[in-house]
Design a protein around this motif. Structure first.
Motif, PDB file in Angstrom:
ATOM      1  N   GLY A   5     -13.327  35.168  25.285  1.00 59.46           N
ATOM      2  CA  GLY A   5     -12.767  34.088  26.084  1.00 59.46           C
ATOM      3  C   GLY A   5     -12.966  32.712  25.482  1.00 59.46           C
ATOM      4  N   VAL A   6     -13.806  32.616  24.464  1.00 57.81           N
ATOM      5  CA  VAL A   6     -14.066  31.331  23.819  1.00 57.81           C
ATOM      6  C   VAL A   6     -12.994  31.095  22.749  1.00 57.81           C
ATOM      7  CG1 VAL A   6     -15.710  30.077  22.370  1.00 57.81           C
ATOM      8  CG2 VAL A   6     -16.537  31.504  24.221  1.00 57.81           C
ATOM      9  N   ALA A   7     -12.486  29.893  22.664  1.00 55.36           N
ATOM     10  CA  ALA A   7     -11.528  29.545  21.617  1.00 55.36           C
ATOM     11  C   ALA A   7     -12.275  29.533  20.282  1.00 55.36           C
ATOM     12  CB  ALA A   7     -10.900  28.190  21.900  1.00 55.36           C
ATOM     13  N   ILE A   8     -11.976  30.493  19.447  1.00 55.43           N
ATOM     14  CA  ILE A   8     -12.750  30.699  18.217  1.00 55.43           C
ATOM     15  C   ILE A   8     -12.648  29.508  17.283  1.00 55.43           C
ATOM     16  CG2 ILE A   8     -12.967  32.136  16.149  1.00 55.43           C
ATOM     17  CD1 ILE A   8     -12.330  34.548  17.939  1.00 55.43           C
ATOM     18  N   HIS A   9     -11.484  28.891  17.183  1.00 53.61           N
ATOM     19  CA  HIS A   9     -11.355  27.735  16.288  1.00 53.61           C
ATOM     20  C   HIS A   9     -12.208  26.566  16.771  1.00 53.61           C
ATOM     21  CE1 HIS A   9      -8.298  26.936  19.349  1.00 53.61           C
ATOM     22  NE2 HIS A   9      -8.357  25.660  18.995  1.00 53.61           N
ATOM     23  N   GLN A  10     -12.308  26.385  18.089  1.00 46.68           N
ATOM     24  CA  GLN A  10     -13.168  25.326  18.630  1.00 46.68           C
ATOM     25  C   GLN A  10     -14.641  25.680  18.479  1.00 46.68           C
ATOM     26  OE1 GLN A  10     -11.786  24.839  22.645  1.00 46.68           O
ATOM     27  NE2 GLN A  10     -10.014  23.592  22.031  1.00 46.68           N
ATOM     28  N   LEU A  11     -14.965  26.959  18.640  1.00 43.18           N
ATOM     29  CA  LEU A  11     -16.336  27.430  18.451  1.00 43.18           C
ATOM     30  C   LEU A  11     -16.779  27.191  17.008  1.00 43.18           C
ATOM     31  CD1 LEU A  11     -18.846  28.949  19.510  1.00 43.18           C
ATOM     32  CD2 LEU A  11     -17.700  31.073  18.834  1.00 43.18           C
ATOM     33  N   ALA A  12     -15.923  27.540  16.063  1.00 41.31           N
ATOM     34  CA  ALA A  12     -16.250  27.342  14.650  1.00 41.31           C
ATOM     35  C   ALA A  12     -16.435  25.862  14.336  1.00 41.31           C
ATOM     36  CB  ALA A  12     -15.160  27.941  13.762  1.00 41.31           C
ATOM     37  N   ALA A  13     -15.592  25.016  14.903  1.00 38.78           N
ATOM     38  CA  ALA A  13     -15.721  23.570  14.672  1.00 38.78           C
ATOM     39  C   ALA A  13     -17.027  23.042  15.254  1.00 38.78           C
ATOM     40  CB  ALA A  13     -14.530  22.828  15.278  1.00 38.78           C
ATOM     41  N   ALA A  14     -17.412  23.524  16.432  1.00 35.09           N
ATOM     42  CA  ALA A  14     -18.674  23.089  17.056  1.00 35.09           C
ATOM     43  C   ALA A  14     -19.878  23.553  16.240  1.00 35.09           C
ATOM     44  CB  ALA A  14     -18.764  23.620  18.482  1.00 35.09           C
ATOM     45  N   ILE A  15     -19.830  24.784  15.753  1.00 32.14           N
ATOM     46  CA  ILE A  15     -20.913  25.300  14.898  1.00 32.14           C
ATOM     47  C   ILE A  15     -21.017  24.443  13.645  1.00 32.14           C
ATOM     48  CG2 ILE A  15     -21.602  27.232  13.409  1.00 32.14           C
ATOM     49  CD1 ILE A  15     -20.320  29.084  15.551  1.00 32.14           C
ATOM     50  N   ARG A  16     -19.876  24.183  13.038  1.00 32.59           N
ATOM     51  CA  ARG A  16     -19.836  23.385  11.811  1.00 32.59           C
ATOM     52  C   ARG A  16     -20.461  22.007  12.038  1.00 32.59           C
ATOM     53  NH1 ARG A  16     -14.849  24.664  10.953  1.00 32.59           N
ATOM     54  NH2 ARG A  16     -15.345  26.481   9.710  1.00 32.59           N
ATOM     55  N   ARG A  17     -20.067  21.329  13.103  1.00 31.46           N
ATOM     56  CA  ARG A  17     -20.611  20.001  13.408  1.00 31.46           C
ATOM     57  C   ARG A  17     -22.115  20.046  13.627  1.00 31.46           C
ATOM     58  NH1 ARG A  17     -16.029  19.433  16.585  1.00 31.46           N
ATOM     59  NH2 ARG A  17     -17.202  20.174  18.401  1.00 31.46           N
ATOM     60  N   ASN A  18     -22.579  21.016  14.412  1.00 30.04           N
ATOM     61  CA  ASN A  18     -23.998  21.091  14.747  1.00 30.04           C
ATOM     62  C   ASN A  18     -24.850  21.432  13.526  1.00 30.04           C
ATOM     63  OD1 ASN A  18     -25.760  20.671  16.972  1.00 30.04           O
ATOM     64  ND2 ASN A  18     -26.198  22.869  16.993  1.00 30.04           N
ATOM     65  N   VAL A  19     -24.373  22.339  12.704  1.00 29.23           N
ATOM     66  CA  VAL A  19     -25.115  22.726  11.495  1.00 29.23           C
ATOM     67  C   VAL A  19     -25.182  21.548  10.525  1.00 29.23           C
ATOM     68  CG1 VAL A  19     -25.022  24.209   9.437  1.00 29.23           C
ATOM     69  CG2 VAL A  19     -24.702  25.208  11.692  1.00 29.23           C
TER      70      VAL A  19
END
Length: 170
Positions: free
Chosen positions: A118-132
């Motif tokens: 249910g999570v938008a994978i492209h937004q999830l990847a962008a959030a992971i990228r920013r946080n890392v």
């Protein structure tokens, strides 16, 4: 010390080299061990080295902080992680699912995850990228050149509910 003295001192420790490019133009590069030491530690009194495992742990923790990340790692890594959980005294690895390359001033990170359904994978990847990137750059001072995110699986919330032995249909 005046600005002129600092400039003269830096110039005295700088070695310049000239190289030819493919187009025939001459380029000048300057390397100064003293300037590099200042960039790394803020002074000329020593050098700081950061091990790959340190950057991997920072990246792993930062990736797990994001909502929508069910687990970190591929199938094999997650199985090994589950076995570790059962062994008394063993801890779950913070670097599970993380691969890093660390240079003197830069780092590149690969993150493998399982996403919640249910999570938008492209937004999830962008959030992971920013946080890392933010975590690594703030904690180590290294420039993060790239963060590659691989989604290995999607977790359905009802998988755990069905595995307890209850039947859906009677």
């Amino acid at each position: 010390m005046s600005d002129n003295t600092a400039t003269t001192e830096a110039a005295a420790t700088t070695e310049e080299s000239s190289t030819q490019t493919a187009t025939g133009k001459s380029t000048r590069t300057a390397k100064s061990t003293r300037e590099i030491a200042r960039r790394d530690t803020g002074s000329d009194r020593g050098r700081t080295s950061i091990a790959d495992i340190v950057v991997a742990k920072i990246a792993g923790i930062a990736a797990r902080e994001i909502d929508g990340v069910y687990d970190v790692g591929g199938t094999t890594e997650r199985v090994v992680g589950k076995v570790r959980e059962v062994i008394p005294g063993a801890t779950v690895s913070a670097t599970q699912g993380i691969d890093v390359e660390v240079g003197e001033r830069q780092a590149a990170v690969d993150v493998s995850i399982v996403a919640d359904y249910g999570v938008a994978i492209h937004q999830l990847a962008a959030a992971i990228r920013r946080n890392v990137i933010t975590a690594i750059e703030q904690m180590t001072g290294l420039e993060v050149t790239e963060v590659n995110v691989t989604v290995h699986d999607v977790n359905f919330g009802d998988d755990a509910d069905q595995s307890d032995g209850t039947r859906r249909v009677e």
